[in-house]
Design an enzyme around this catalytic site. Structure first.
Site, PDB file in Angstrom:
ATOM      1  N   PRO A   2      31.980  45.276  32.901  1.00  0.00           N
ATOM      2  CA  PRO A   2      30.934  44.536  33.885  1.00  0.00           C
ATOM      3  C   PRO A   2      31.218  43.036  33.916  1.00  0.00           C
ATOM      4  O   PRO A   2      31.823  42.491  32.860  1.00  0.00           O
ATOM      5  CB  PRO A   2      29.827  44.912  32.973  1.00  0.00           C
ATOM      6  CG  PRO A   2      30.301  45.219  31.777  1.00  0.00           C
ATOM      7  CD  PRO A   2      31.524  45.866  31.884  1.00  0.00           C
ATOM      8  N   GLU A   3      30.548  42.578  34.901  1.00  0.00           N
ATOM      9  CA  GLU A   3      30.764  40.993  35.068  1.00  0.00           C
ATOM     10  C   GLU A   3      29.805  40.472  34.192  1.00  0.00           C
ATOM     11  O   GLU A   3      28.848  40.820  33.712  1.00  0.00           O
ATOM     12  CB  GLU A   3      30.583  40.759  36.392  1.00  0.00           C
ATOM     13  CG  GLU A   3      31.522  41.479  37.507  1.00  0.00           C
ATOM     14  CD  GLU A   3      33.026  41.081  37.779  1.00  0.00           C
ATOM     15  OE1 GLU A   3      33.054  39.676  37.450  1.00  0.00           O
ATOM     16  OE2 GLU A   3      33.614  41.767  38.058  1.00  0.00           O
ATOM     17  N   LYS A  51      30.755  38.079  28.133  1.00  0.00           N
ATOM     18  CA  LYS A  51      30.387  39.428  28.163  1.00  0.00           C
ATOM     19  C   LYS A  51      29.886  39.991  27.109  1.00  0.00           C
ATOM     20  O   LYS A  51      29.881  41.373  26.662  1.00  0.00           O
ATOM     21  CB  LYS A  51      31.728  40.243  28.811  1.00  0.00           C
ATOM     22  CG  LYS A  51      32.165  39.846  30.281  1.00  0.00           C
ATOM     23  CD  LYS A  51      33.577  40.648  30.707  1.00  0.00           C
ATOM     24  CE  LYS A  51      33.802  40.025  31.924  1.00  0.00           C
ATOM     25  NZ  LYS A  51      34.953  40.809  32.620  1.00  0.00           N
ATOM     26  N   ASN A 167      36.740  41.527  37.408  1.00  0.00           N
ATOM     27  CA  ASN A 167      37.634  41.857  38.371  1.00  0.00           C
ATOM     28  C   ASN A 167      36.904  41.539  39.780  1.00  0.00           C
ATOM     29  O   ASN A 167      37.483  41.207  40.748  1.00  0.00           O
ATOM     30  CB  ASN A 167      38.114  43.260  38.346  1.00  0.00           C
ATOM     31  CG  ASN A 167      39.350  43.404  38.969  1.00  0.00           C
ATOM     32  OD1 ASN A 167      40.299  42.452  39.004  1.00  0.00           O
ATOM     33  ND2 ASN A 167      39.766  44.637  39.835  1.00  0.00           N
ATOM     34  N   ARG A 252      45.167  45.311  36.604  1.00  0.00           N
ATOM     35  CA  ARG A 252      43.875  45.601  37.351  1.00  0.00           C
ATOM     36  C   ARG A 252      44.035  45.724  38.920  1.00  0.00           C
ATOM     37  O   ARG A 252      44.978  45.113  39.253  1.00  0.00           O
ATOM     38  CB  ARG A 252      42.977  44.344  37.065  1.00  0.00           C
ATOM     39  CG  ARG A 252      42.015  44.135  35.618  1.00  0.00           C
ATOM     40  CD  ARG A 252      41.475  45.278  35.251  1.00  0.00           C
ATOM     41  NE  ARG A 252      40.864  44.946  34.008  1.00  0.00           N
ATOM     42  CZ  ARG A 252      41.537  45.653  32.857  1.00  0.00           C
ATOM     43  NH1 ARG A 252      42.648  46.148  32.944  1.00  0.00           N
ATOM     44  NH2 ARG A 252      41.010  45.201  31.471  1.00  0.00           N
TER      45      ARG A 252
END
Length: 268
Positions: A2-3, A51, A167, A252
Site C-alpha cells: 500500500p501507498e 507505511k 509503486n 517492481r
C-alpha cells in the site's frame, strides 16, 4: 504494497474508532506476541509514519504494524461478522463500540513508545507528516540528491529517502515529471519538484480510498500510465509500455509513455 496515503487513512480511521477508549478485548495472535493481553488498556493515539502504523496505549507501549503486501485493518461493530477468515486475524482491539481487526499482519511488535525510533527512525521525512515544513523538504532533497547515480524510479520508492511513495505514485510522478523511470537522479532537472509532486499527490488522496493522479475519480480514468500497459497515452496517444525496474525482491512493474517520458529505457 500500500501507498503512504492508504496507511495514513487507515491510521485516521483507527484513531477515530479507538482513541480515548478502553479496550475490552486486546488479543495479539502473532506467534511472537501470543500471551500478551491488552484488555484494560486505553488507546491514546494511532499514528502513521510512512507505511508504518503505531497504536499507542496508556501504559507507555506501542503496537507497531506494517501492512506489507496483503495486510489490512478492518473496523466492525461488536458482534458483526468479519469479512476475512478468523485464522488470518493477528490482532483484535475491541472497545465497547468498535472492533479493529488486523489481518495478515506479518510485522507486528509491541514495544515501549519511547523506542519507536528503533523501527521508524531510519525513514526519510514522512511526506504526510502533519508537521511537514521547509526543514523536512530540505532533508528529503538532501537524501534524494545524494542518490545521484541511482535510477529515479528506484529512489522514489526508497523509504530512507522520503517515506510514503509506493509503486503507483512512483509511476505517476515519473510521468508527470516527463522523465523515464530509468533516468539517473543526477539528470533530473528539478529534484525539488519530484519531492513536491510526490507530497502533493499523496495529500490529494490522503482522506479518501480512491487514488487519483489525473483529477478524475471515474473508474479507468484515475491514472495517467499506472496499470495502463498497451493503452493509449492520455496526452499523446502513444501506447503505454510496461517493464520491470529493480532486481530480485525489489523488482517492481513500471509503466511509461516513451513519447512523453524520453530518456533511458529498461536495460536488456
Amino acid at each position: 504494497m500500500p501507498e503512504g496515503d492508504t496507511v495514513h487513512l487507515t491510521a485516521k480511521r483507527l484513531r477515530a474508532a479507538l482513541a480515548g477508549n478502553e479496550l475490552v478485548r486486546g488479543e495479539l495472535r502473532h506467534p511472537r506476541l501470543v500471551g500478551h493481553d491488552l484488555a484494560g488498556r486505553t488507546v491514546l493515539d494511532v499514528a502513521s509514519v510512512g507505511k508504518h502504523l503505531l497504536t499507542r496505549f496508556d501504559d507507555g507501549r506501542s503496537l507497531h504494524s506494517h501492512l506489507r503486501l496483503d495486510g489490512s485493518w478492518h473496523l466492525y461493530r461488536p458482534g458483526m461478522p468479519w469479512q476475512r477468515p478468523a485464522h488470518q486475524a493477528r490482532a483484535v482491539l475491541e472497545t465497547a463500540e468498535r472492533t479493529a481487526v488486523g489481518f495478515l499482519l506479518h510485522d507486528l511488535e509491541l514495544l515501549p513508545t519511547t523506542e519507536e525510533d528503533r523501527l521508524v527512525g531510519h525513514l526519510g521525512p514522512d511526506l504526510l507528516d502533519p508537521a511537514w515544513n521547509d526543514d523536512h523538504a530540505a532533508e528529503a532533497l538532501r537524501r534524494f540528491t545524494a542518490r545521484g547515480e541511482s535510477e529515479l524510479g528506484l529512489v522514489l520508492l526508497e523509504q530512507r529517502v522520503m517515506a510514503g511513495v509506493g509503486n503507483l505514485y512512483k509511476t505517476e510522478v515519473c510521468f508527470l515529471l516527463g522523465l523515464s523511470p530509468w533516468t539517473l537522479v543526477r539528470d533530473v532537472p528539478d529534484p525539488a519538484a519530484a519531492i513536491t509532486l510526490s507530497r502533493d499527490l499523496l495529500l490529494r488522496n490522503a482522506d479518501r480510498p480512491q487514488q487519483s493522479t489525473t483529477g478524475e475519480l471515474a473508474r479507468g480514468r484515475q491514472h495517467w500510465v499506472y496499470e495502463r500497459g498497451g493503452q493509449r497515452c492520455r496526452r499523446c496517444g502513444t501506447r503505454i509500455r510496461t517493464g520491470k525496474q529493480g532486481e530480485g525482491v525489489y523488482a517492481r512493474a513500471t509503466w511509461w509513455c516513451p513519447t512523453c517520458q524520453p530518456g533511458p529505457t529498461r536495460p536488456h
